[in-house]
Design a protein around this motif. Structure first.
Motif, PDB file in Angstrom:
ATOM      1  N   ILE A  16       0.839  -1.201   0.000  1.00 55.59           N
ATOM      2  CA  ILE A  16       0.000   0.000   0.000  1.00 55.59           C
ATOM      3  C   ILE A  16       0.876   1.253   0.000  1.00 55.59           C
ATOM      4  CG2 ILE A  16      -1.936  -1.095   1.201  1.00 55.59           C
ATOM      5  CD1 ILE A  16      -0.919   0.319   3.750  1.00 55.59           C
ATOM      6  N   PRO A  17       0.375   2.350  -0.538  1.00 56.93           N
ATOM      7  CA  PRO A  17       1.142   3.597  -0.458  1.00 56.93           C
ATOM      8  C   PRO A  17       1.108   4.134   0.979  1.00 56.93           C
ATOM      9  CG  PRO A  17      -0.985   4.002  -1.437  1.00 56.93           C
ATOM     10  CD  PRO A  17      -0.872   2.510  -1.262  1.00 56.93           C
ATOM     11  N   ALA A  18       1.954   5.099   1.244  1.00 58.35           N
ATOM     12  CA  ALA A  18       1.977   5.712   2.578  1.00 58.35           C
ATOM     13  C   ALA A  18       0.623   6.349   2.863  1.00 58.35           C
ATOM     14  CB  ALA A  18       3.079   6.756   2.645  1.00 58.35           C
ATOM     15  N   ARG A  19       0.068   6.039   4.034  1.00 53.10           N
ATOM     16  CA  ARG A  19      -1.204   6.646   4.420  1.00 53.10           C
ATOM     17  C   ARG A  19      -1.147   7.028   5.901  1.00 53.10           C
ATOM     18  NH1 ARG A  19      -5.359   1.490   4.003  1.00 53.10           N
ATOM     19  NH2 ARG A  19      -4.241   0.174   5.477  1.00 53.10           N
ATOM     20  N   LEU A  20      -1.952   8.004   6.260  1.00 52.35           N
ATOM     21  CA  LEU A  20      -1.861   8.642   7.569  1.00 52.35           C
ATOM     22  C   LEU A  20      -3.123   8.439   8.387  1.00 52.35           C
ATOM     23  CD1 LEU A  20      -0.302  10.683   9.429  1.00 52.35           C
ATOM     24  CD2 LEU A  20      -1.544  12.480   8.237  1.00 52.35           C
ATOM     25  N   ARG A  37      -6.806  22.238  14.183  1.00 47.74           N
ATOM     26  CA  ARG A  37      -5.591  22.924  13.732  1.00 47.74           C
ATOM     27  C   ARG A  37      -4.412  21.947  13.721  1.00 47.74           C
ATOM     28  NH1 ARG A  37      -0.927  25.263  15.822  1.00 47.74           N
ATOM     29  NH2 ARG A  37      -1.455  24.502  17.888  1.00 47.74           N
ATOM     30  N   ILE A  38      -4.283  21.157  14.782  1.00 42.55           N
ATOM     31  CA  ILE A  38      -3.196  20.182  14.875  1.00 42.55           C
ATOM     32  C   ILE A  38      -3.316  19.161  13.752  1.00 42.55           C
ATOM     33  CG2 ILE A  38      -2.276  18.317  16.301  1.00 42.55           C
ATOM     34  CD1 ILE A  38      -3.103  20.075  18.765  1.00 42.55           C
ATOM     35  N   LYS A  39      -4.519  18.650  13.522  1.00 41.23           N
ATOM     36  CA  LYS A  39      -4.716  17.658  12.460  1.00 41.23           C
ATOM     37  C   LYS A  39      -4.439  18.251  11.089  1.00 41.23           C
ATOM     38  CE  LYS A  39      -8.773  16.410  14.228  1.00 41.23           C
ATOM     39  NZ  LYS A  39     -10.062  15.718  14.397  1.00 41.23           N
ATOM     40  N   ARG A  40      -4.851  19.487  10.866  1.00 39.90           N
ATOM     41  CA  ARG A  40      -4.623  20.148   9.576  1.00 39.90           C
ATOM     42  C   ARG A  40      -3.125  20.299   9.306  1.00 39.90           C
ATOM     43  NH1 ARG A  40      -7.933  23.894  10.534  1.00 39.90           N
ATOM     44  NH2 ARG A  40      -6.475  25.406  11.348  1.00 39.90           N
ATOM     45  N   ILE A  41      -2.364  20.663  10.318  1.00 48.01           N
ATOM     46  CA  ILE A  41      -0.921  20.832  10.168  1.00 48.01           C
ATOM     47  C   ILE A  41      -0.266  19.500   9.820  1.00 48.01           C
ATOM     48  CG2 ILE A  41       1.198  21.313  11.461  1.00 48.01           C
ATOM     49  CD1 ILE A  41      -0.498  23.511  12.947  1.00 48.01           C
ATOM     50  N   PHE A  42      -0.643  18.433  10.527  1.00 46.81           N
ATOM     51  CA  PHE A  42      -0.048  17.123  10.253  1.00 46.81           C
ATOM     52  C   PHE A  42      -0.444  16.591   8.877  1.00 46.81           C
ATOM     53  CE2 PHE A  42       0.257  16.380  15.037  1.00 46.81           C
ATOM     54  CZ  PHE A  42       1.579  16.781  15.062  1.00 46.81           C
ATOM     55  N   ARG A  43      -1.687  16.802   8.469  1.00 47.00           N
ATOM     56  CA  ARG A  43      -2.104  16.355   7.134  1.00 47.00           C
ATOM     57  C   ARG A  43      -1.302  17.060   6.044  1.00 47.00           C
ATOM     58  NH1 ARG A  43      -7.534  17.425   8.576  1.00 47.00           N
ATOM     59  NH2 ARG A  43      -8.309  15.649   9.722  1.00 47.00           N
ATOM     60  N   ASP A  44      -1.101  18.361   6.205  1.00 48.61           N
ATOM     61  CA  ASP A  44      -0.348  19.132   5.214  1.00 48.61           C
ATOM     62  C   ASP A  44       1.110  18.678   5.166  1.00 48.61           C
ATOM     63  OD1 ASP A  44      -0.184  21.353   3.288  1.00 48.61           O
ATOM     64  OD2 ASP A  44       1.136  22.235   4.813  1.00 48.61           O
ATOM     65  N   ARG A  47       1.280  15.327   3.437  1.00 45.79           N
ATOM     66  CA  ARG A  47       1.057  15.463   1.993  1.00 45.79           C
ATOM     67  C   ARG A  47       2.333  15.886   1.276  1.00 45.79           C
ATOM     68  NH1 ARG A  47      -0.420  19.840  -0.978  1.00 45.79           N
ATOM     69  NH2 ARG A  47      -0.829  21.054   0.900  1.00 45.79           N
ATOM     70  N   HIS A  48       3.086  16.806   1.879  1.00 45.13           N
ATOM     71  CA  HIS A  48       4.319  17.272   1.258  1.00 45.13           C
ATOM     72  C   HIS A  48       5.443  16.236   1.310  1.00 45.13           C
ATOM     73  CE1 HIS A  48       2.391  21.264   1.539  1.00 45.13           C
ATOM     74  NE2 HIS A  48       3.107  21.487   0.451  1.00 45.13           N
ATOM     75  N   LEU A  49       5.420  15.350   2.295  1.00 47.32           N
ATOM     76  CA  LEU A  49       6.483  14.359   2.463  1.00 47.32           C
ATOM     77  C   LEU A  49       6.127  12.994   1.891  1.00 47.32           C
ATOM     78  CD1 LEU A  49       7.467  15.133   6.146  1.00 47.32           C
ATOM     79  CD2 LEU A  49       8.798  15.663   4.106  1.00 47.32           C
ATOM     80  N   ARG A  50       4.913  12.813   1.454  1.00 41.88           N
ATOM     81  CA  ARG A  50       4.419  11.487   1.073  1.00 41.88           C
ATOM     82  C   ARG A  50       5.307  10.772   0.051  1.00 41.88           C
ATOM     83  NH1 ARG A  50      -1.839  10.314  -0.109  1.00 41.88           N
ATOM     84  NH2 ARG A  50      -1.765   8.205   0.673  1.00 41.88           N
ATOM     85  N   ALA A  51       5.819  11.475  -0.934  1.00 41.79           N
ATOM     86  CA  ALA A  51       6.637  10.845  -1.975  1.00 41.79           C
ATOM     87  C   ALA A  51       7.958  10.315  -1.424  1.00 41.79           C
ATOM     88  CB  ALA A  51       6.903  11.837  -3.098  1.00 41.79           C
ATOM     89  N   GLU A  52       8.430  10.883  -0.322  1.00 41.60           N
ATOM     90  CA  GLU A  52       9.704  10.472   0.269  1.00 41.60           C
ATOM     91  C   GLU A  52       9.552   9.369   1.310  1.00 41.60           C
ATOM     92  OE1 GLU A  52      11.389  13.942   2.016  1.00 41.60           O
ATOM     93  OE2 GLU A  52      11.154  15.138   0.210  1.00 41.60           O
ATOM     94  N   LEU A  53       8.329   9.024   1.671  1.00 45.02           N
ATOM     95  CA  LEU A  53       8.098   8.082   2.756  1.00 45.02           C
ATOM     96  C   LEU A  53       8.018   6.643   2.264  1.00 45.02           C
ATOM     97  CD1 LEU A  53       5.410  10.042   4.785  1.00 45.02           C
ATOM     98  CD2 LEU A  53       7.849   9.855   5.257  1.00 45.02           C
ATOM     99  N   ALA A  54       8.450   5.744   3.129  1.00 46.76           N
ATOM    100  CA  ALA A  54       8.325   4.319   2.848  1.00 46.76           C
ATOM    101  C   ALA A  54       6.846   3.951   2.847  1.00 46.76           C
ATOM    102  CB  ALA A  54       9.059   3.526   3.923  1.00 46.76           C
ATOM    103  N   PRO A  55       6.447   2.970   2.026  1.00 48.89           N
ATOM    104  CA  PRO A  55       5.039   2.576   2.011  1.00 48.89           C
ATOM    105  C   PRO A  55       4.627   1.950   3.346  1.00 48.89           C
ATOM    106  CG  PRO A  55       6.332   1.202   0.536  1.00 48.89           C
ATOM    107  CD  PRO A  55       7.244   2.231   1.079  1.00 48.89           C
TER     108      PRO A  55
END
Length: 92
Positions: A16-20, A37-44, A47-55
């Motif tokens: 599976i791809p990286a999911r949060l 606010r905390i959840k919005r910051i972590f989601r953003d 999203r920006h790091l997703r391509a660099e993360l292990a699945p």
């Protein structure tokens, strides 16, 4: 992996791809606005790091001190946990 304001649970799964997943309880901030606010910051940040993360699955658990941190401080805590967990790929 854990910090005083944040814990990361990571389960590698190459299928599976990286999911949060996020857990921000009322103990972290009694106001819904603060928790969102905390959840919005972590989601953003994710999203920006997703391509660099292990699945696999990433679950962030916010702790009570998280509500006192600014957005950049929360992002830095998240990124430091990813490094400690070895979840970022060789591209990072």
């Amino acid at each position: 992996m854990a910090l005083p304001v944040l814990a990361l649970h990571f389960q590698a799964d190459p299928a599976i791809p990286a999911r949060l997943g996020l857990a921000v309880s009322r103990k972290v901030d009694p106001n819904a606005v603060g928790r969102n606010r905390i959840k919005r910051i972590f989601r953003d940040a994710f999203r920006h790091l997703r391509a660099e993360l292990a699945p696999g699955d990433y679950v962030l658990v916010a702790r009570p001190g998280a509500s006192k941190l600014s957005g950049p401080e929360l992002r830095a805590a998240f990124e430091s946990l990813l490094k400690r967990a070895g979840a970022r790929s060789a591209l990072a």
